[in-house]
Design a protein around this motif. Structure first.
Motif, PDB file in Angstrom:
ATOM      1  N   SER A  38     -25.950  19.614  41.111  1.00 15.57           N
ATOM      2  CA  SER A  38     -25.110  19.123  42.206  1.00 15.57           C
ATOM      3  C   SER A  38     -24.182  18.008  41.738  1.00 15.57           C
ATOM      4  O   SER A  38     -24.584  17.114  40.994  1.00 15.57           O
ATOM      5  CB  SER A  38     -25.989  18.619  43.341  1.00 15.57           C
ATOM      6  N   ARG A  39     -22.914  18.089  42.186  1.00 19.39           N
ATOM      7  CA  ARG A  39     -21.933  17.071  41.806  1.00 19.39           C
ATOM      8  C   ARG A  39     -21.880  15.955  42.842  1.00 19.39           C
ATOM      9  O   ARG A  39     -21.316  14.908  42.591  1.00 19.39           O
ATOM     10  CB  ARG A  39     -20.548  17.721  41.684  1.00 19.39           C
ATOM     11  N   ASN A  40     -22.412  16.227  44.014  1.00 19.16           N
ATOM     12  CA  ASN A  40     -22.355  15.261  45.111  1.00 19.16           C
ATOM     13  C   ASN A  40     -23.540  14.319  45.005  1.00 19.16           C
ATOM     14  O   ASN A  40     -24.697  14.765  44.965  1.00 19.16           O
ATOM     15  CB  ASN A  40     -22.381  16.033  46.426  1.00 19.16           C
ATOM     16  N   ILE A  41     -23.282  13.023  44.969  1.00 21.86           N
ATOM     17  CA  ILE A  41     -24.338  12.062  44.647  1.00 21.86           C
ATOM     18  C   ILE A  41     -25.396  11.987  45.754  1.00 21.86           C
ATOM     19  O   ILE A  41     -26.587  11.827  45.486  1.00 21.86           O
ATOM     20  CB  ILE A  41     -23.725  10.673  44.338  1.00 21.86           C
ATOM     21  N   ARG A  43     -26.245  14.502  47.791  1.00 18.90           N
ATOM     22  CA  ARG A  43     -27.055  15.727  47.673  1.00 18.90           C
ATOM     23  C   ARG A  43     -28.037  15.611  46.525  1.00 18.90           C
ATOM     24  O   ARG A  43     -29.176  16.066  46.615  1.00 18.90           O
ATOM     25  CB  ARG A  43     -26.142  16.934  47.457  1.00 18.90           C
ATOM     26  N   THR A  44     -27.606  14.990  45.427  1.00 19.37           N
ATOM     27  CA  THR A  44     -28.497  14.773  44.292  1.00 19.37           C
ATOM     28  C   THR A  44     -29.717  13.974  44.726  1.00 19.37           C
ATOM     29  O   THR A  44     -30.852  14.310  44.374  1.00 19.37           O
ATOM     30  CB  THR A  44     -27.747  14.009  43.181  1.00 19.37           C
ATOM     31  N   SER A  91     -20.299   2.737  47.124  1.00 18.22           N
ATOM     32  CA  SER A  91     -19.376   3.868  46.968  1.00 18.22           C
ATOM     33  C   SER A  91     -17.988   3.455  47.455  1.00 18.22           C
ATOM     34  O   SER A  91     -17.823   2.884  48.525  1.00 18.22           O
ATOM     35  CB  SER A  91     -19.876   5.080  47.729  1.00 18.22           C
ATOM     36  N   PHE A  95     -15.601  10.559  48.886  1.00 16.16           N
ATOM     37  CA  PHE A  95     -16.544  11.549  48.371  1.00 16.16           C
ATOM     38  C   PHE A  95     -16.778  11.283  46.895  1.00 16.16           C
ATOM     39  O   PHE A  95     -16.079  11.824  46.036  1.00 16.16           O
ATOM     40  CB  PHE A  95     -16.002  12.972  48.570  1.00 16.16           C
ATOM     41  N   SER A  96     -17.767  10.404  46.605  1.00 15.19           N
ATOM     42  CA  SER A  96     -18.011  10.078  45.205  1.00 15.19           C
ATOM     43  C   SER A  96     -18.689  11.275  44.539  1.00 15.19           C
ATOM     44  O   SER A  96     -19.717  11.753  44.997  1.00 15.19           O
ATOM     45  CB  SER A  96     -18.886   8.839  45.102  1.00 15.19           C
ATOM     46  N   ARG A  97     -18.078  11.768  43.488  1.00 15.01           N
ATOM     47  CA  ARG A  97     -18.608  12.949  42.803  1.00 15.01           C
ATOM     48  C   ARG A  97     -18.740  12.668  41.314  1.00 15.01           C
ATOM     49  O   ARG A  97     -18.014  11.857  40.755  1.00 15.01           O
ATOM     50  CB  ARG A  97     -17.672  14.137  43.000  1.00 15.01           C
ATOM     51  N   GLU A  99     -18.021  13.697  37.713  1.00 13.29           N
ATOM     52  CA  GLU A  99     -17.144  14.580  36.940  1.00 13.29           C
ATOM     53  C   GLU A  99     -17.434  14.327  35.471  1.00 13.29           C
ATOM     54  O   GLU A  99     -16.718  13.591  34.798  1.00 13.29           O
ATOM     55  CB  GLU A  99     -15.669  14.291  37.266  1.00 13.29           C
TER      56      GLU A  99
ATOM     57  N   ARG B  65     -18.991   8.341  54.507  1.00 12.36           N
ATOM     58  CA  ARG B  65     -19.021   7.836  53.137  1.00 12.36           C
ATOM     59  C   ARG B  65     -18.146   6.606  52.980  1.00 12.36           C
ATOM     60  O   ARG B  65     -17.225   6.575  52.191  1.00 12.36           O
ATOM     61  CB  ARG B  65     -18.542   8.918  52.165  1.00 12.36           C
TER      62      ARG B  65
END
Lengths: 181, 137
Positions: A38-41, A43-44, A91, A95-97, A99, B65
């Motif tokens: 998962s790239r979404n923090i 969700r991780t 954050s 949407f912190s992702r 990469e 967020r």
């Protein structure tokens, strides 16, 4: 009740334990994959919760109730809350992702494969005991008796340690606010 | 041989967790059933209001967020300390009830030991309170 009956019950219990093991191990493994993929923090973090709960379930199956409780309360409860708070308080982007760069992926895969190889080697070379150990040997009440009997002073010192942590946190939080004013 | 085997079977502590497993099954089943039934038989009308985030009837403000106020940090720390504190209640709780039943004269000391443990932490709570950590201004 005959011996055959009892042995049948024992077989049944082992089957239930095996099914539970695969359920908990599956939850842990799939969620751990989710954590990595998962790239979404956020969700991780949620995937990590299910990984930790699965591991707690495995501890329950091993009759390590105290360890399971610690796993649930401290890791699934405490550490995860801290991670979520860390995301909430820091954050910047909506949407912190993650990469990851190609170099980082290569480093991660090489480190992970070394660890995987070492684990497989260790598991295949270990001689596991065939007979289960006596799970009545380390009951939780014995732990309680030791903690509140022979180790009473360290037990109370733990409370002093927690006291220091809380006072320190309160002091730091208030100090920061005074600077802001 | 039979009786000892039976004793081992009955004493299997894993069986004591059956109510917990049942509770988990009911909880997960309730959630899944509710969502599944509402998908199956619920009306499917969509609109601008219906697609907004459900916020218990309030109009949502901004995005989830966003950065939260740093004051929540102290809430997290206090929660963590109490969280670790709870862990030590578990072994204590398993021996307290048997002691009250079998050795009432010793259970008082046990209670005092725990009161000292919690009281020390309460001191930190009072300190934080006095520092105005819980004031929101």
């Amino acid at each position: 009740m005959t011996t055959a009956n009892i042995l049948a019950i024992a077989d049944q219990q082992q089957a239930v334990a095996a099914v539970l093991f695969y359920i908990f191990a599956g939850i842990s493994a799939i969620s751990a994959l989710g954590v990595v993929i998962s790239r979404n923090i956020v969700r991780t973090a949620v995937f990590l919760l299910f990984t930790l709960v699965g591991v707690a379930g495995l501890y329950f199956l091993l009759n390590a109730e105290f360890l399971a409780a610690v796993q649930l309360v401290v890791y699934a409860g405490g550490t995860l809350i801290l991670i979520i708070f860390g995301v909430m308080l820091t954050s910047k982007s909506p949407f912190s992702r993650f990469e990851p760069k190609a170099v980082e992926v290569v480093i991660a895969i090489s480190v992970a494969s070394v660890i995987f190889f070492a684990l497989v080697l260790a598991i295949t070379r270990t001689k596991f005991a065939v007979n289960p150990t006596d799970f009545t040997a380390y009951p939780i009440d014995k732990l309680g008796q030791t903690l509140l009997g022979d180790f009473l002073v360290p037990f109370e010192i733990v409370s002093v340690l927690l006291l220091v942590v809380m006072i320190g946190a309160a002091y730091l939080a208030k100090g920061r606010r005074r600077e802001a004013d | 041989m039979t009786s000892s085997l039976l004793a081992v079977q009955l004493a299997d502590p894993r069986l004591a967790w059956a109510p917990v497993v049942l509770l988990i099954i009911i909880a997960v089943g309730f959630a899944v059933t509710n969502v599944a039934v509402s998908i199956l038989i619920g009306p499917k009308r969509s609109g601008k209001v219906k697609e907004t985030t459900y916020e218990s009837g309030m109009v949502p403000i901004g995005d989830t967020r966003r950065r939260f106020n740093v004051r929540f940090y102290i809430v997290a720390m206090i929660f963590l300390v109490i969280d670790v504190d709870i862990i030590f209640f578990y072994p204590w709780a398993t021996i307290f009830a048997p002691y009250v039943q079998k050795m009432p004269d010793k259970s008082g000391a046990l209670l005092i030991e725990m009161i000292v443990f919690v009281g020390l932490l309460l001191l930190a709570y009072v300190y934080a309170w006095g520092k105005g950590v819980f004031r929101w201004d």
